[in-house]
Design an enzyme around this catalytic site. Structure first.
Site, PDB file in Angstrom:
ATOM      1  N   GLY A 298       3.774   3.688  10.372  1.00  0.00           N
ATOM      2  CA  GLY A 298       3.296   2.847   9.267  1.00  0.00           C
ATOM      3  C   GLY A 298       1.900   3.237   8.839  1.00  0.00           C
ATOM      4  O   GLY A 298       1.419   4.320   9.199  1.00  0.00           O
ATOM      5  N   ASN A 299       1.260   2.390   8.081  1.00  0.00           N
ATOM      6  CA  ASN A 299      -0.110   2.660   7.646  1.00  0.00           C
ATOM      7  C   ASN A 299      -0.860   1.349   7.465  1.00  0.00           C
ATOM      8  O   ASN A 299      -0.304   0.274   7.687  1.00  0.00           O
ATOM      9  CB  ASN A 299      -0.113   3.499   6.359  1.00  0.00           C
ATOM     10  N   ARG A 300      -2.111   1.447   7.044  1.00  0.00           N
ATOM     11  CA  ARG A 300      -2.989   0.281   7.040  1.00  0.00           C
ATOM     12  C   ARG A 300      -2.946  -0.525   5.738  1.00  0.00           C
ATOM     13  O   ARG A 300      -3.807  -1.360   5.501  1.00  0.00           O
ATOM     14  CB  ARG A 300      -4.438   0.725   7.262  1.00  0.00           C
ATOM     15  N   SER A 301      -1.990  -0.277   4.875  1.00  0.00           N
ATOM     16  CA  SER A 301      -1.986  -1.008   3.600  1.00  0.00           C
ATOM     17  C   SER A 301      -1.776  -2.499   3.840  1.00  0.00           C
ATOM     18  O   SER A 301      -0.869  -2.912   4.556  1.00  0.00           O
ATOM     19  CB  SER A 301      -0.870  -0.466   2.699  1.00  0.00           C
TER      20      SER A 301
ATOM     21  N   ALA B  21       1.923   2.025  -0.299  1.00  0.00           N
ATOM     22  CA  ALA B  21       1.678   3.223   0.516  1.00  0.00           C
ATOM     23  C   ALA B  21       2.986   3.501   1.260  1.00  0.00           C
ATOM     24  O   ALA B  21       3.262   2.892   2.298  1.00  0.00           O
ATOM     25  CB  ALA B  21       0.535   2.975   1.484  1.00  0.00           C
TER      26      ALA B  21
END
Ligand code: PMT
Length: 417
Positions: free
Chosen positions: A218-221, A285
């Site tokens: 995943g990512n930090r969005s 994202a």
């Protein structure tokens, strides 16, 4: 001039409109005198209500002088109407400038412990707030939560900007300039309905590609940027579908929300809405790669580091750009580009490149990996690229960037009509 690309004026008729200008205690209160004067000169009936703290920064006679109306301060009066009811009745707009962290918290909590708070709890009109506070207060999770609560209730936010603050500091939390506040007020009064009858699909947040039942790529969005765009489009009359990855934000009222986890789910949801959408904005994202397989059971640490083979996820934006037949004729396709850059020129070059590579009508390139732009923060340093060129929007709140983006989308739609 404020940041390039942010809306400054409109043709809204304000003659005779009743504006409640709520002034709370911050150094920026002096700028509210200019707001009061501008709105009065435009023909509005400006009624100022001040907190006791605000009086320490600017005198009530100053506001009385520029508006021609006595300033209200006391929760109790002599007349038959309670002052907060008299102030709120028939108001076309309540403008809170400066909106201190304390005023914002009291509004979020629904307090009515002084005339300003009681009036804001009573008004039935749109409310615009212009936050102003020290950078640390602005960055505090409590302030973020309170602002999210207010946004969820439809309160419109203008600013803050980054710049000099009290005590010689510099940072985020400087109240928007008077012309920006007046523009936001005019917009709110006029309810610029320039997306009325339009359908808008916005994506937000990050996708999560499963590795096993509990782990993912995943990512930090946070979803803040996409939600701000969805809010702005809905406020301007669009029927909005928000396709979002997991987030902790308050579900926006009046917006259809489709919750997704993976890039594949996001693709399905976006393509589902694309044929009817006048505008598609891809602020999400999306993970670029996903595990080819994911385990059905939690991977055991004792079994050692797993070997994970990755494959590309579908590039939703590129697919929509390459296949206009998937979209409504004349629709506008907006993509984002998250870039770590050295300077704004590099950001502009990458925006131009992505505009072509993705076949989009517009690319908003924002800087990521800094403390005040990109993932998980409430501001963005961005440029907007179209075939006509690249505009530097500067470092602004995500709400201001959303407004700048929607302004351009509206212009696109008008040209294609
Ligand atoms: O959510 P926040 O915390 O507010 O943060 C906002 C943000 C930084 C995530 C946002 O402003 C942003 O930059 N979003 C795009 C992030 C991104 O994926 O950038 P990219 O350069 O990797 O992708 C370019 C574009 O292609 C994007 O519009 C993206 O949605 C789209 N894309 C990417 C990969 C993919 N498989 N499918 C896509 O559609």
């Amino acid at each position: 001039m404020g940041p390039q690309g942010v809306r400054h004026s409109s043709d809204v008729e304000v003659g005779g409109k009743k504006i409640v200008l709520a002034v709370s205690g911050g150094i920026a209160a002096y700028k509210s005198v200019h707001v009061a004067r501008s709105m009065t000169q435009l023909g509005a009936d400006v009624r100022v209500v001040m907190t006791r703290s605000a009086e320490r920064f600017v005198g009530d006679q100053t506001f009385a002088g520029v508006t021609g109306n006595a300033v209200a301060k006391d929760l109790f009066g002599d007349g038959p109407d309670a002052p907060h009811v008299e102030l709120a009745r028939g108001a076309d707009l309540a403008l809170v400038a400066p909106a201190t962290a304390n005023s914002i918290a009291r509004m979020a909590a629904g307090l009515a412990d002084d005339l300003l708070a009681a009036t804001l709890l009573t008004v039935q009109c749109p409310i615009v707030i212009a936050p102003a506070m020290h950078a640390e207060m602005w960055a505090h999770p409590a302030t973020a939560a309170n602002l999210a609560t207010l946004a969820g209730r439809g309160v419109i936010q203008v600013g803050p900007n980054s710049g000099p603050l009290m005590s010689g500091d510099t940072g985020m939390g400087r109240m928007a300039e008077p012309h920006e506040i007046v523009a936001a007020a005019l917009d709110a009064i006029g309810h610029a309905q320039d997306l009325s009858g339009r359908r808008v699909v916005v994506t937000a947040g990050g996708t999560q590609e499963p590795i096993d039942p509990v782990r993912f790529i995943g990512n930090r969005s946070s979803g803040l940027m996409g939600f701000a765009i969805a809010h702005e489009a809905a406020r301007r009359g669009a029927k909005v579908t928000l396709v979002t990855g997991p987030n902790t934000l308050i579900q926006p009222p009046g917006i259809e929300v489709v919750d997704v986890h993976t890039a594949d789910e996001m693709r399905d949801a976006v393509l589902n809405g694309a044929a009817d959408a006048d505008v598609i904005v891809k602020a999400a994202a999306v993970a670029d790669f996903k595990p080819v397989d994911h385990a059905d059971k939690k991977l055991k640490k004792a079994e050692g580091p797993p070997e994970i083979t990755l494959e590309p996820t579908p590039d939703i934006l590129a697919e929509l750009g390459a296949h206009p037949e998937l979209r409504k004729p004349g629709s506008v396709l907006v993509g984002f580009a998250a870039e770590t850059v050295e300077d704004v020129d590099q950001l502009k070059a990458l925006a131009r490149h992505k505009l072509e590579a993705k076949g989009a009508d517009m690319i908003v390139a924002n800087e990521v990996g800094t403390h005040d732009s990109g993932f998980g923060v409430r501001t963005n340093r961005a440029v907007i690229a179209t075939a006509d060129g690249v505009v530097d929007v500067g470092l602004v709140s995500k709400e201001a960037l959303a407004a700048a983006l929607v302004d351009r989308v509206v212009a696109f739609l008008a040209l294609r009509a």
